[in-house]
Design an enzyme around this catalytic site. Sequence first.
Site, mmCIF file in Angstrom:
data_model
loop_
_atom_site.group_PDB
_atom_site.id
_atom_site.type_symbol
_atom_site.label_atom_id
_atom_site.label_comp_id
_atom_site.label_asym_id
_atom_site.label_seq_id
_atom_site.Cartn_x
_atom_site.Cartn_y
_atom_site.Cartn_z
ATOM 1 N N GLU A 78 34.917 45.758 42.340
ATOM 2 C CA GLU A 78 36.247 46.291 42.594
ATOM 3 C C GLU A 78 36.409 47.641 41.902
ATOM 4 O OE1 GLU A 78 38.419 44.970 44.690
ATOM 5 O OE2 GLU A 78 36.940 43.437 45.128
ATOM 6 N N SER A 122 40.444 37.592 27.723
ATOM 7 C CA SER A 122 40.904 38.117 26.430
ATOM 8 C C SER A 122 41.274 37.004 25.455
ATOM 9 C CB SER A 122 42.122 39.023 26.632
ATOM 10 O OG SER A 122 41.766 40.176 27.362
ATOM 11 N N GLU A 175 41.359 54.246 25.052
ATOM 12 C CA GLU A 175 40.373 54.673 24.059
ATOM 13 C C GLU A 175 38.990 54.104 24.384
ATOM 14 O OE1 GLU A 175 44.432 54.848 22.459
ATOM 15 O OE2 GLU A 175 43.275 53.277 23.449
ATOM 16 N N GLN A 232 42.605 34.245 34.993
ATOM 17 C CA GLN A 232 41.422 34.799 34.351
ATOM 18 C C GLN A 232 41.493 34.582 32.846
ATOM 19 O OE1 GLN A 232 41.432 39.042 34.061
ATOM 20 N NE2 GLN A 232 39.202 39.236 34.039
ATOM 21 N N GLY A 233 40.573 33.802 32.296
ATOM 22 C CA GLY A 233 40.548 33.537 30.865
ATOM 23 C C GLY A 233 39.485 34.363 30.162
ATOM 24 N N SER A 283 47.241 36.100 32.819
ATOM 25 C CA SER A 283 48.253 36.314 33.853
ATOM 26 C C SER A 283 48.405 35.097 34.750
ATOM 27 C CB SER A 283 47.887 37.529 34.712
ATOM 28 O OG SER A 283 47.855 38.706 33.936
#
Length: 402
Positions: free
Chosen positions: A246, A130, A389, A127-128, A162
């Site tokens: 999900e 961030s 946060e 997954q690209g 990841s």
Amino acid sequence: MNFEFSPEDEAFRAQVREFIQQNLPKDIARQAYRRGNAVSREGIRHWQKTLYKKGWGAPHLPLAYGGSDWSAVRKHIFTEEIYKADAPDAGWQGLHMAAPVIIAFGSEEQKQRHLPPMLSGDVYWCQGFSEPNAGSDLASLRTAAVLDGDTYVVNGQKIWTSEAQYSQWGFFLVRTDASADKPQKGISFLLIDMSTPGITVRPIEQIDGGDELNEVFLDNVRVPKENLVGDLNMGWSYAKYLLEKERTTSSFIYYNKRQLDVVKDIARRELDNGKPVIEMPEFSRKLSRLEMDLHALEWSVLRVLADEKSSFNLDAVVSTLKIRGSDMQQRVTELQMEALGLRSLRYFNLTQENDSDTGDHDLWPDYVPGRAAQYLFNRASTIYGGAQEVQKNIIAKLAFGL
């Protein structure tokens, strides 16, 4: 609300449990137990193929695309049994994140090309999303894709990606309209072959000794136009859809329940002044508190699965589950370390591709290796997937109108 499972659902649970007992290799389960569910690529692939042949490769997907027609409760039972048995959960980035988006918004060619190898465990995805300056504020991402004829030319950098070094494909959020009045409007969802020239993957050394997180550099990477999922500049909506599909996984309920069992296992076997740790009053109090909180979290998950009506915004519910679930990841691994006492100081660098770097790991009980590494990794659980946060701000805005 009645949280008891029906006799039919309990019979289904028994069927799943029997299948796992008969087909999950003992060495794979042992690896997962010792590593906190981190298993070698070959181990994951073997188990995924076993499930795929049974027709259980991705029960959460629609039946027409290799999934199942199980109820939400049966999908819950299945996943719970998978974690209880220390079976690896294969292809999370692909099967649980990319696949639902491709099914909902992708072309027929994309579905035919990408879904079968995901289900069979032959192709892994990353997954690209961030970027160095676009983590919690993902809408500020800068990786750009500019259309040049029939290809997009992609330039930029992703981080915390990841398992990118093991993946053949990735799904990326890229900026395709820098002039949009809102940053969310100028983002698209692009599928990229990780072997494409111009892609550099650099593993990040982690405090737990693992290397599954990576920096990914994209330097004039040419991506065929047909790899765009859905419509141009709709990537932000697709990413939100991905998270909504999900909505209960953010609780990490299955992981947390299994790790609570591990706490009890350790505490029954480890001694404090000749008595099992689990009998120590202060430890027992902490364990009881954690178990009660985990039951409350599970009931919340079951309410969502049962589609119980709520006045709260669903996105706020997801954020609430994320806060509680990630906090519990830290608490349960902290309690494992406490139960181990001085043994918790024994550090084992157990990566997905290497069983041990110590040579003496078999001299230790199975519940010792991997615990320290898992505890260290979970310090990030309140950051990845959306920092605490940010989640609290979402709840304040969507649930309470603040």
